[in-house]
Structures are given as C-alpha cells and as structure tokens.
Scaffold this motif. Sequence first.
Motif, PDB file in Angstrom:
ATOM      1  N   ARG A   1       0.812  -1.214   0.000  1.00 26.42           N
ATOM      2  CA  ARG A   1       0.000   0.000   0.000  1.00 26.42           C
ATOM      3  C   ARG A   1       0.851   1.273   0.000  1.00 26.42           C
ATOM      4  N   VAL A   2       1.935   1.267   0.776  1.00 25.07           N
ATOM      5  CA  VAL A   2       2.745   2.480   0.843  1.00 25.07           C
ATOM      6  C   VAL A   2       3.404   2.760  -0.501  1.00 25.07           C
TER       7      VAL A   2
ATOM      8  N   PHE B   1       0.795   4.489  -2.549  1.00 25.27           N
ATOM      9  CA  PHE B   1       0.597   5.870  -2.108  1.00 25.27           C
ATOM     10  C   PHE B   1       1.705   6.776  -2.625  1.00 25.27           C
TER      11      PHE B   1
ATOM     12  N   TRP C   1      -7.823   8.918  -1.597  1.00 27.44           N
ATOM     13  CA  TRP C   1      -6.879   8.674  -0.513  1.00 27.44           C
ATOM     14  C   TRP C   1      -7.384   9.362   0.755  1.00 27.44           C
TER      15      TRP C   1
ATOM     16  N   VAL D   1      -1.853   2.766   4.114  1.00 29.16           N
ATOM     17  CA  VAL D   1      -0.438   2.527   3.778  1.00 29.16           C
ATOM     18  C   VAL D   1       0.186   1.390   4.585  1.00 29.16           C
TER      19      VAL D   1
END
Length: 262
Positions: free
Chosen positions: A200-201, A204, A239, A259
Amino acid sequence: MSSSPVGRPTRGTTGVNRLRRIDRWIARHPVLRRTDDPLVVDLGFGASAVTPLELLSRLRRQRPDAEVLGLEIDPDRVARAGEQAAGVAGVSFARGGFEVPVPGGRRPAVIRAMNVLRQYDEEDVAGAWAQMCDRLQPGGILVEGTCDEIGRVATWVEVGADAVALSLTVSLRLAELDSPAIAAERLPKALIHRNVEGERVHAFLASLDREWTRAAALAPFGAVHRWRTAMQALDDAGWPLVRRERWRLGEVGVAWDAVAPA
C-alpha cells in the motif's frame, strides 16, 4: 528511574533545526492543546541538548506551560545535555529507553522517537511501539519516524495510546523539490522495506509522485500552489488524507490503514 534502560544507544547524530518539521506538527496537534499535563518526551535525543531545547521553544509558542524530558541510554549524553541546558526552565534529562521512565509517575502527552528505530529490525517495531505507548496519558500519542540529516525530508507515524498506528505523515521542503518519491528513502522502519509493488505504501508514494508531476504546469504560481493542487488530486482520488490544513507546509498525512503493510 530505571537502572537498565531498554533499547540500544542511538548513533547520537543531531543538528540545529533538524527536527523542526516534527516539532511544529506536534506543537499544533490537538492532543497538546487539550491535555492537562503537557509533558513531551524526546526519546533518543542524541549527543547534545539541541533537539529537546528546540522542541521546548516551539511547544511553548502554543502551550506556555509545556515541559520536555529528554531521554538517552548513554549516561554521558545525559550529563552533557544537562550542562548545556543548565538554567533553562521546563527541560530536564534522564537516562532511559523504551520503558520511558518519568519522575513522579507522570505520563507524557507525547513521546517523540525520531531516528531511533532505524537501527532495529522491522519485527522489533510493534514491541517498541507497545512499550512506549504503555507510558502515555490516555489519549496521548507516540510520534515515531525518520528524517534526513538537515530535516528537509521527514516521515513519521502517529501511534495512539493503544499502540495502534493512526496516520503516516510525509513532510518535504518544496523549494527545488524534484520528486516527492524521495520520501521513500526516509520511511519509518515499519514501512521502509515495504516500498515494493503490491504494498500500500508503494501505491501511495507512486500516486503522490504522479500527482506532483501532473501539477507541473502550475509551477510558475509557486511550489506551494503546485503541492496543494497535487494534494487535492490525491483527495479526489479517494486517498484518506488527514490534517489538510498542513498542506501549505509541504506536508501530507494519510490514514495508516491506507499505507499499512499488506
């Protein structure tokens, strides 16, 4: 006071204004405004009293009654900091680690642990968070993260008193910023090895970089305008951004669930 601090000595590197971004974020945090006991712990403050003294100065602009306790495992650093800060009201120093010893049984509203966990393994993070958070006031927070040597690139995790992470913040100096993806080099230990496809990070940071690039046409209007435009695009894309009032400072906060390691 503990005779056996928990943890390892930090490298001790520090510098004037290195933690200014984190200081100002903490100073404006709601937890500091609402607490009855505005005690902030600077854990692993380094080889001098610089960062605790700067933190105190910035906190007191918002809370004149704020206090800072600097903790270090190395007794020589504690003694040196005490000498350097002699005569300054509101700051004290003690030997301690993740157990966060505080005289009189007080509990801090905030614990700041910057550039401390970078020397540990990822699997050590949850235990360190839990131990530190166990010392917080109800509703208090742990601020744990990493920054570069001069404080122009910083990231940190906000962790609640229940040791559950709440958000990730990326804070960058916008002047001459080429790519916000530079933040990947300074991610907190819980995330720095997760900046890979499928995490996830990674998604992002890729989105952040993409929107910054898309907003390039707005560069003549200033880096702040370009950044805010990119942040609005991230928000529009779904987001879960937090503390949006800080966009003008080159910061973006995102809910941890968006994240967290997959």
